[in-house]
Design a protein around this motif. Structure first.
Motif, PDB file in Angstrom:
ATOM      1  N   LEU A   1       0.719  -1.241  -0.136  1.00  9.04           N
ATOM      2  CA  LEU A   1       0.049   0.106   0.029  1.00  9.04           C
ATOM      3  C   LEU A   1       0.907   1.440   0.090  1.00  9.04           C
ATOM      4  O   LEU A   1       0.643   2.300  -0.675  1.00  9.04           O
ATOM      5  CB  LEU A   1      -1.079   0.028   1.303  1.00  9.04           C
ATOM      6  CG  LEU A   1      -2.074  -1.087   1.106  1.00  9.04           C
ATOM      7  CD1 LEU A   1      -2.799  -1.104   2.329  1.00  9.04           C
ATOM      8  CD2 LEU A   1      -3.087  -0.632  -0.066  1.00  9.04           C
ATOM      9  N   ILE A   2       2.058   1.240   0.848  1.00  8.21           N
ATOM     10  CA  ILE A   2       2.739   2.421   0.764  1.00  8.21           C
ATOM     11  C   ILE A   2       3.616   2.541  -0.589  1.00  8.21           C
ATOM     12  O   ILE A   2       3.579   3.812  -1.018  1.00  8.21           O
ATOM     13  CB  ILE A   2       3.731   2.299   2.148  1.00  8.21           C
ATOM     14  CG1 ILE A   2       2.973   2.293   3.436  1.00  8.21           C
ATOM     15  CG2 ILE A   2       4.831   3.465   1.890  1.00  8.21           C
ATOM     16  CD1 ILE A   2       3.640   2.156   4.605  1.00  8.21           C
ATOM     17  N   THR A   3       3.984   1.537  -1.010  1.00 12.51           N
ATOM     18  CA  THR A   3       4.665   1.626  -2.387  1.00 12.51           C
ATOM     19  C   THR A   3       3.770   2.135  -3.311  1.00 12.51           C
ATOM     20  O   THR A   3       4.021   2.904  -4.292  1.00 12.51           O
ATOM     21  CB  THR A   3       5.367   0.234  -2.574  1.00 12.51           C
ATOM     22  OG1 THR A   3       6.179  -0.030  -1.792  1.00 12.51           O
ATOM     23  CG2 THR A   3       6.052   0.397  -4.086  1.00 12.51           C
ATOM     24  N   GLY A   4       2.444   1.614  -3.184  1.00 14.61           N
ATOM     25  CA  GLY A   4       1.366   2.079  -4.109  1.00 14.61           C
ATOM     26  C   GLY A   4       0.976   3.738  -4.139  1.00 14.61           C
ATOM     27  O   GLY A   4       0.756   4.120  -5.077  1.00 14.61           O
ATOM     28  N   ALA A   5       1.099   4.063  -2.719  1.00 13.68           N
ATOM     29  CA  ALA A   5       0.851   5.485  -2.652  1.00 13.68           C
ATOM     30  C   ALA A   5       2.034   6.377  -3.364  1.00 13.68           C
ATOM     31  O   ALA A   5       1.866   7.381  -3.813  1.00 13.68           O
ATOM     32  CB  ALA A   5       0.987   5.994  -1.175  1.00 13.68           C
ATOM     33  N   TRP A   6       3.434   5.718  -3.135  1.00 13.94           N
ATOM     34  CA  TRP A   6       4.265   6.586  -3.870  1.00 13.94           C
ATOM     35  C   TRP A   6       4.388   6.491  -5.546  1.00 13.94           C
ATOM     36  O   TRP A   6       4.650   7.465  -6.183  1.00 13.94           O
ATOM     37  CB  TRP A   6       5.806   6.011  -3.521  1.00 13.94           C
ATOM     38  CG  TRP A   6       6.099   6.542  -1.988  1.00 13.94           C
ATOM     39  CD1 TRP A   6       5.808   5.992  -0.697  1.00 13.94           C
ATOM     40  CD2 TRP A   6       6.691   7.804  -1.889  1.00 13.94           C
ATOM     41  NE1 TRP A   6       6.298   6.984   0.136  1.00 13.94           N
ATOM     42  CE2 TRP A   6       6.659   7.904  -0.242  1.00 13.94           C
ATOM     43  CE3 TRP A   6       6.891   9.043  -2.645  1.00 13.94           C
ATOM     44  CZ2 TRP A   6       7.260   8.988   0.303  1.00 13.94           C
ATOM     45  CZ3 TRP A   6       7.341   9.944  -1.801  1.00 13.94           C
ATOM     46  CH2 TRP A   6       7.664  10.115  -0.579  1.00 13.94           C
TER      47      TRP A   6
END
Length: 191
Positions: A124-129
């Motif tokens: 999810l965090i990589t997706g946000a970036w």
């Protein structure tokens, strides 16, 4: 400190693009990336997908400008960099190693890293970036193809997207810890 080191090459690139040539800006950004990689190695940390990918992107775009065609506009260079970083980020998800996981593993204990939500949080965090990079790319494309848009529009979009990703990166692990009652799977906490 971790977020500062990760963002330093991109901040230097964007700032230098305002005052010097694209080639010099790209070279400096690549050198900063190499410095961050050397810093990680000196501290006994892993070599990061994002760091290596960034060196490749900055060097490839700089080499293109130096050896093939030096005429692309500032916006076109930014689009090329954004597209390259988007590719690195998206590829890390596709190969099953979201780039934030490497940073997270250096910040959490071994027990936290084995939690089921840990890898999900990193996706999810990589997706946000990845989404932030996509928004920056779209902003630069809009500035290039809609001449009526002021140049600061692309900068505003980049600033907002980056800050949203930073806030999400800090917020989500705390949210998960409060919700699940487990230690946070902090992907990029600042120290």
């Amino acid at each position: 400190m971790t977020i500062f080191l990760i963002l330093a090459p991109y901040g230097a690139f964007a700032t230098l693009m305002l005052v010097t040539s694209a080639t010099v800006s790209l070279l400096c950004a690549a050198l900063i990336c190499l410095g961050v990689i050397a810093f990680d190695i000196a501290r006994g940390r892993s070599i990061k997908i994002l760091g290596v990918g960034s060196v490749i992107v900055f060097t490839a775009v700089g080499s293109y400008l130096t050896f093939v065609d030096a005429t692309p506009s500032t916006i076109a260079v930014k689009i090329a960099v954004d597209a390259g970083i988007l590719l690195v980020s998206f590829a890390s998800i596709l190969i099953g190693h979201p780039f934030t996981r490497q940073y997270a593993l250096e910040q959490v204990d071994a027990e936290t890293a084995t939690q089921p939500g840990f890898i999900t949080a990193n996706y999810l965090i990589t997706g946000a970036w990845t989404a932030a990079t996509l928004l920056m790319l779209i902003g630069n494309i809009a500035v290039l193809y809609v001449p009526a848009l002021p140049l600061w529009t692309g900068l505003l979009i980049a600033f907002a997207a980056r800050n949203a990703a930073v806030c999400f990166t800090r917020w989500y692990p705390q949210y998960r810890a409060a919700k699940d009652g487990v230690p946070p799977a902090g992907a990029l906490p600042s120290r």
